[in-house]
Design an enzyme around this catalytic site. Structure first.
Site, mmCIF file in Angstrom:
data_model
loop_
_atom_site.group_PDB
_atom_site.id
_atom_site.type_symbol
_atom_site.label_atom_id
_atom_site.label_comp_id
_atom_site.label_asym_id
_atom_site.label_seq_id
_atom_site.Cartn_x
_atom_site.Cartn_y
_atom_site.Cartn_z
ATOM 1 N N VAL A 107 72.400 65.434 29.286
ATOM 2 C CA VAL A 107 71.739 65.330 28.156
ATOM 3 C C VAL A 107 72.828 65.085 27.105
ATOM 4 O O VAL A 107 74.038 65.391 26.940
ATOM 5 C CB VAL A 107 71.135 66.840 27.620
ATOM 6 C CG1 VAL A 107 70.740 66.829 26.317
ATOM 7 C CG2 VAL A 107 70.324 67.184 28.532
ATOM 8 N N CYS A 108 72.430 64.275 26.080
ATOM 9 C CA CYS A 108 73.416 63.603 24.866
ATOM 10 C C CYS A 108 74.590 63.074 25.741
ATOM 11 O O CYS A 108 74.418 62.209 26.237
ATOM 12 C CB CYS A 108 73.793 65.027 24.215
ATOM 13 S SG CYS A 108 74.506 64.508 22.321
ATOM 14 N N ALA A 109 75.733 63.615 25.150
ATOM 15 C CA ALA A 109 76.855 62.806 25.488
ATOM 16 C C ALA A 109 77.562 63.171 26.977
ATOM 17 O O ALA A 109 78.484 62.479 27.563
ATOM 18 C CB ALA A 109 77.944 62.988 24.616
ATOM 19 N N GLY A 157 68.294 62.246 25.499
ATOM 20 C CA GLY A 157 69.092 61.642 24.529
ATOM 21 C C GLY A 157 69.899 62.852 23.712
ATOM 22 O O GLY A 157 70.080 63.740 24.448
#
Length: 239
Positions: A107-109, A157
């Site tokens: 998730v995310c970075a 994202g």
């Protein structure tokens, strides 16, 4: 996939690390922890509190050394990702348990951390919009979608996308009906107070955010270059 309670426990691991953005993984945790016959492991090197990027203490439950083989490994992001990209022990753990997991997820970075570990070559992946263009350096294919599924790699994202991601992973593991029931039970019915997204935000606002985040973005890119250099140095030894 048909709905069924797994015959053996689902082993799900969520990575903790100092400076993490906790919602990246605590959003999915709310879903995963309610799956039938699931065991969720909150993973770190030691059983001691880990402090998130905004000061929330979190307590791991399972050390890297005690981590079982996993059906799902989930990696979130956060400012602490910069230091993690230089952490050989953690990246080796991701290669070991992530490389053998049924689903390797982020998730995310967190996708940048998987890239730094050499686990996204040729895979489509989501990431936070400020950092998505850094995926290409790791051989990944950036995709501007909230959740991306590419074979056994699943990515969400930025931050809140982890909740959508959690339900999609739940459907893959236990069937759509289980995921639908959980979504209803958790009353996931987003009604954001503001209609503001990367796609419709005023150009001036996007510039302001990018300017404010420029140092962070640069530090992440530099950390990625260091991780790539280490990967290149390892290849002759592996051969």
């Amino acid at each position: 996939m048909s709905d069924a309670i797994p015959a053996k426990p689902l082993e799900i691991g969520l990575l903790f690390f100092p400076g993490m953005t906790q919602l990246d993984v605590t959003g999915p945790f709310e879903v995963f922890a309610r799956l039938p016959n699931a065991r969720v492991h909150l993973l770190w090197k030691r059983i001691e509190p880990v402090v998130s990027d905004v000061g929330l203490p979190l307590v791991p439950t399972t050390t890297f050394a005690d981590c079982p083989d996993l059906d799902v490994l989930c990696v979130g992001g956060g400012p602490g990702q910069v230091a993690v990209m230089d952490d050989d022990e953690l990246l080796a753990f991701l290669r070991d348990k992530g490389g053998s997991a049924r689903y390797l997820t982020s998730v995310c970075a967190g996708s940048l951390m998987l890239g730094g570990a050499g686990l996204l070559d040729g895979y489509r992946s989501a990431c936070h919009w400020l950092l998505a263009d850094q995926l290409a350096a790791f051989g990944a294919i950036p995709v501007d979608e909230r959740v991306v599924v590419d074979r056994n790699r699943i990515s969400g994202g930025g931050v809140t996308a982890g909740i959508d991601f959690g339900f999609q992973v739940a459907a893959l593991l236990c069937g759509e009906e289980v995921a639908r029931r959980l979504q209803l039970f958790l009353e996931y019915q987003p009604q954001p107070p503001f209609d503001i997204t990367v796609q419709n935000a005023p150009a001036e606002l996007l510039r302001d955010i990018r300017t404010a985040a420029a140092t962070m973005v640069r530090e992440r890119a530099e950390a990625g270059r260091r991780a790539l250099a280490k990967r290149a140095a390892r290849k002759p030894e592996a051969a």
